[in-house]
Design a protein around this motif. Structure first.
Motif, mmCIF file in Angstrom:
data_model
loop_
_atom_site.group_PDB
_atom_site.id
_atom_site.type_symbol
_atom_site.label_atom_id
_atom_site.label_comp_id
_atom_site.label_asym_id
_atom_site.label_seq_id
_atom_site.Cartn_x
_atom_site.Cartn_y
_atom_site.Cartn_z
ATOM 1 N N ALA A 29 -22.911 25.230 -13.731
ATOM 2 C CA ALA A 29 -23.028 26.270 -14.751
ATOM 3 C C ALA A 29 -21.945 26.113 -15.814
ATOM 4 O O ALA A 29 -22.204 26.264 -17.012
ATOM 5 C CB ALA A 29 -22.949 27.652 -14.103
ATOM 6 N N ILE A 30 -20.729 25.795 -15.373
ATOM 7 C CA ILE A 30 -19.636 25.554 -16.320
ATOM 8 C C ILE A 30 -19.970 24.348 -17.193
ATOM 9 O O ILE A 30 -19.801 24.371 -18.418
ATOM 10 C CB ILE A 30 -18.311 25.333 -15.574
ATOM 11 C CG1 ILE A 30 -17.856 26.637 -14.903
ATOM 12 C CG2 ILE A 30 -17.229 24.814 -16.521
ATOM 13 C CD1 ILE A 30 -16.704 26.452 -13.936
ATOM 14 N N GLY A 31 -20.454 23.274 -16.558
ATOM 15 C CA GLY A 31 -20.800 22.063 -17.294
ATOM 16 C C GLY A 31 -21.908 22.291 -18.301
ATOM 17 O O GLY A 31 -21.898 21.719 -19.400
ATOM 18 N N ARG A 32 -22.883 23.131 -17.971
ATOM 19 C CA ARG A 32 -23.967 23.425 -18.914
ATOM 20 C C ARG A 32 -23.418 24.058 -20.177
ATOM 21 O O ARG A 32 -23.882 23.771 -21.283
ATOM 22 C CB ARG A 32 -25.010 24.329 -18.259
ATOM 23 C CG ARG A 32 -25.894 23.604 -17.262
ATOM 24 C CD ARG A 32 -26.941 24.507 -16.650
ATOM 25 N NE ARG A 32 -27.910 25.004 -17.635
ATOM 26 C CZ ARG A 32 -29.078 25.547 -17.318
ATOM 27 N NH1 ARG A 32 -29.432 25.672 -16.058
ATOM 28 N NH2 ARG A 32 -29.895 25.963 -18.248
ATOM 29 N N ARG A 33 -22.426 24.922 -20.026
ATOM 30 C CA ARG A 33 -21.816 25.534 -21.213
ATOM 31 C C ARG A 33 -21.006 24.508 -21.998
ATOM 32 O O ARG A 33 -21.068 24.464 -23.224
ATOM 33 C CB ARG A 33 -20.929 26.708 -20.802
ATOM 34 C CG ARG A 33 -21.698 27.891 -20.219
ATOM 35 C CD ARG A 33 -20.821 29.129 -20.142
ATOM 36 N NE ARG A 33 -19.722 28.960 -19.203
ATOM 37 C CZ ARG A 33 -19.786 29.245 -17.915
ATOM 38 N NH1 ARG A 33 -20.926 29.685 -17.381
ATOM 39 N NH2 ARG A 33 -18.730 29.090 -17.133
ATOM 40 N N SER A 65 -18.535 11.064 -10.070
ATOM 41 C CA SER A 65 -18.165 10.460 -11.357
ATOM 42 C C SER A 65 -18.543 11.406 -12.482
ATOM 43 O O SER A 65 -19.278 12.382 -12.279
ATOM 44 C CB SER A 65 -18.886 9.118 -11.547
ATOM 45 O OG SER A 65 -20.290 9.324 -11.663
ATOM 46 N N LYS A 66 -18.057 11.110 -13.665
ATOM 47 C CA LYS A 66 -18.438 11.890 -14.845
ATOM 48 C C LYS A 66 -19.943 11.785 -15.079
ATOM 49 O O LYS A 66 -20.612 12.778 -15.395
ATOM 50 C CB LYS A 66 -17.670 11.390 -16.064
ATOM 51 C CG LYS A 66 -18.045 12.071 -17.370
ATOM 52 C CD LYS A 66 -17.318 11.428 -18.541
ATOM 53 C CE LYS A 66 -17.840 11.946 -19.868
ATOM 54 N NZ LYS A 66 -17.212 11.259 -21.025
ATOM 55 N N ARG A 67 -20.479 10.587 -14.922
ATOM 56 C CA ARG A 67 -21.915 10.395 -15.127
ATOM 57 C C ARG A 67 -22.709 11.203 -14.105
ATOM 58 O O ARG A 67 -23.731 11.828 -14.430
ATOM 59 C CB ARG A 67 -22.260 8.917 -15.009
ATOM 60 C CG ARG A 67 -23.766 8.620 -15.129
ATOM 61 C CD ARG A 67 -24.023 7.124 -15.014
ATOM 62 N NE ARG A 67 -25.451 6.834 -15.018
ATOM 63 C CZ ARG A 67 -26.239 6.888 -13.948
ATOM 64 N NH1 ARG A 67 -25.728 7.258 -12.783
ATOM 65 N NH2 ARG A 67 -27.523 6.609 -14.033
ATOM 66 N N GLY A 68 -22.260 11.193 -12.844
ATOM 67 C CA GLY A 68 -22.937 11.970 -11.816
ATOM 68 C C GLY A 68 -22.920 13.451 -12.140
ATOM 69 O O GLY A 68 -23.917 14.162 -11.914
ATOM 70 N N TYR A 69 -21.794 13.921 -12.653
ATOM 71 C CA TYR A 69 -21.680 15.328 -13.041
ATOM 72 C C TYR A 69 -22.639 15.643 -14.180
ATOM 73 O O TYR A 69 -23.373 16.638 -14.145
ATOM 74 C CB TYR A 69 -20.236 15.597 -13.462
ATOM 75 C CG TYR A 69 -19.915 17.037 -13.814
ATOM 76 C CD1 TYR A 69 -20.383 18.097 -13.045
ATOM 77 C CD2 TYR A 69 -19.099 17.317 -14.902
ATOM 78 C CE1 TYR A 69 -20.059 19.410 -13.365
ATOM 79 C CE2 TYR A 69 -18.768 18.623 -15.231
ATOM 80 C CZ TYR A 69 -19.258 19.665 -14.458
ATOM 81 O OH TYR A 69 -18.938 20.976 -14.783
ATOM 82 N N TYR A 70 -22.676 14.772 -15.177
ATOM 83 C CA TYR A 70 -23.531 15.004 -16.338
ATOM 84 C C TYR A 70 -25.011 14.979 -15.955
ATOM 85 O O TYR A 70 -25.799 15.809 -16.412
ATOM 86 C CB TYR A 70 -23.229 13.938 -17.404
ATOM 87 C CG TYR A 70 -23.824 14.238 -18.759
ATOM 88 C CD1 TYR A 70 -23.569 15.443 -19.390
ATOM 89 C CD2 TYR A 70 -24.615 13.305 -19.408
ATOM 90 C CE1 TYR A 70 -24.088 15.721 -20.647
ATOM 91 C CE2 TYR A 70 -25.139 13.568 -20.664
ATOM 92 C CZ TYR A 70 -24.871 14.777 -21.280
ATOM 93 O OH TYR A 70 -25.393 15.053 -22.515
ATOM 94 N N LEU A 71 -25.393 14.032 -15.113
ATOM 95 C CA LEU A 71 -26.788 13.974 -14.668
ATOM 96 C C LEU A 71 -27.175 15.230 -13.896
ATOM 97 O O LEU A 71 -28.286 15.756 -14.059
ATOM 98 C CB LEU A 71 -27.018 12.742 -13.802
ATOM 99 C CG LEU A 71 -27.140 11.404 -14.528
ATOM 100 C CD1 LEU A 71 -27.208 10.264 -13.522
ATOM 101 C CD2 LEU A 71 -28.359 11.376 -15.440
ATOM 102 N N ALA A 72 -26.274 15.732 -13.061
ATOM 103 C CA ALA A 72 -26.562 16.958 -12.307
ATOM 104 C C ALA A 72 -26.748 18.136 -13.253
ATOM 105 O O ALA A 72 -27.615 18.991 -13.042
ATOM 106 C CB ALA A 72 -25.431 17.241 -11.320
#
Length: 219
Positions: A29-33, A65-72
Motif C-alpha cells: 500500500a505504501i509502495g502504491r502511493r 529486490s527493488k524489482r520484486g517490490y515493484y512487481l508486487a
C-alpha cells in the motif's frame, strides 16, 4: 506430541503468518502511493525506505529486490482493475462497458507511472510485466465480448478485432495522461464510439458476431 499440543504449537506460527501478510500488504500500500506518479528508476531503495519510514532490509526480506517490490505493487494495483472489469454482471451491457472503460481511465489517471510501465513493457523487456499487461487485456476483451455477444469464448476474427481496439485504447490513454486536454467523460465516450466501430467491422467480417444495437443513454 498429542493433537492439542500440535494445535498450540501451530497457533504462534499462524499468528506470525497473519502479521507477516499484513505487514507485506502494508508495504505494498505504501509502495502504491510512492510509485503512483514516480517511475521505477526515479526511486532508489534508500529513497523508498526513507519515505516509507521502514528499514531497507525489511523490503528486501519481503520482496527480495527493488524489482520484486515493484512487481508486487503493480500486480496488486492491477488486480483491482481486473476485478472491477469482471464485475458488474447485473448491469445492462452498455452500462457495463461504460463502467469498465471509465474504471480503466481512472486507473490510468491515478496510477500514471504504473500504467506507463504496464503498457510500455516495464524495465527493459520484462516478461512478468508483459504478463500483467496481457491479463488486463484479456479481462477487458472478456468483458466486452460478454456484453456484446453473451459469451467470452469468441472466434479469432472477433477476438482480434477487440484486441486491436484494446491496443488502440492503450495508446490513446498513454497520450491522454501525458496531455489531459479532454475531460475523462469525453475520453470515455470517444473510446465507446471507437468500440462501436470495431464491433461493426467484426460483423462485416463474420456475420455470426452481429454488432449490438446501441442503446440510448442519458448523458
Amino acid at each position: 506430541m498429542n493433537i492439542s499440543q500440535q494445535r498450540d504449537a501451530a497457533r504462534p506460527r499462524s499468528r506470525g503468518t497473519e502479521r507477516s501478510l499484513a505487514r507485506r500488504a502494508e508495504l505494498i500500500a505504501i509502495g502504491r502511493r510512492l510509485f503512483a506518479d514516480t517511475s521505477y528508476d526515479a526511486l532508489s531503495m534508500d529513497d523508498i525506505a526513507r519515505q516509507a519510514h521502514v528499514a531497507k532490509g525489511l523490503i528486501y526480506y519481503y520482496f527480495q529486490s527493488k524489482r520484486g517490490y515493484y512487481l508486487a505493487i503493480i500486480q496488486d494495483s492491477v488486480a483491482d482493475l481486473v476485478s472491477f472489469a469482471a464485475s458488474g454482471l447485473e448491469l445492462p451491457a452498455v452500462d457495463r462497458v461504460h463502467r469498465t472503460i471509465d474504471g480503466y481511465l481512472r486507473y490510468a489517471e491515478h496510477n500514471q507511472a504504473a500504467y506507463r510501465t504496464i503498457v510500455s513493457g516495464g524495465v527493459g523487456f520484462d516478461t512478468e510485466v508483459h504478463a500483467i499487461r496481457d491479463s488486463v487485456r484479456e479481462a477487458i476483451i472478456a468483458t466486452i465480448a460478454d456484453g456484446a455477444y453473451g459469451r467470452g469464448d469468441i472466434a479469432p476474427p472477433a477476438r482480434m478485432g477487440l484486441l486491436a481496439w484494446v491496443c488502440g485504447v492503450e495508446g490513446a490513454t498513454l497520450d491522454w495522461i501525458d496531455r489531459p486536454e479532454l475531460p475523462r467523460d469525453t475520453m470515455r465516450e470517444l473510446l465507446v464510439r471507437m468500440l462501436g466501430g470495431a464491433l461493426r467491422a467484426i460483423e462485416d467480417l463474420d456475420p455470426a458476431y452481429p454488432a449490438p444495437q446501441p442503446a440510448r443513454r442519458n448523458a
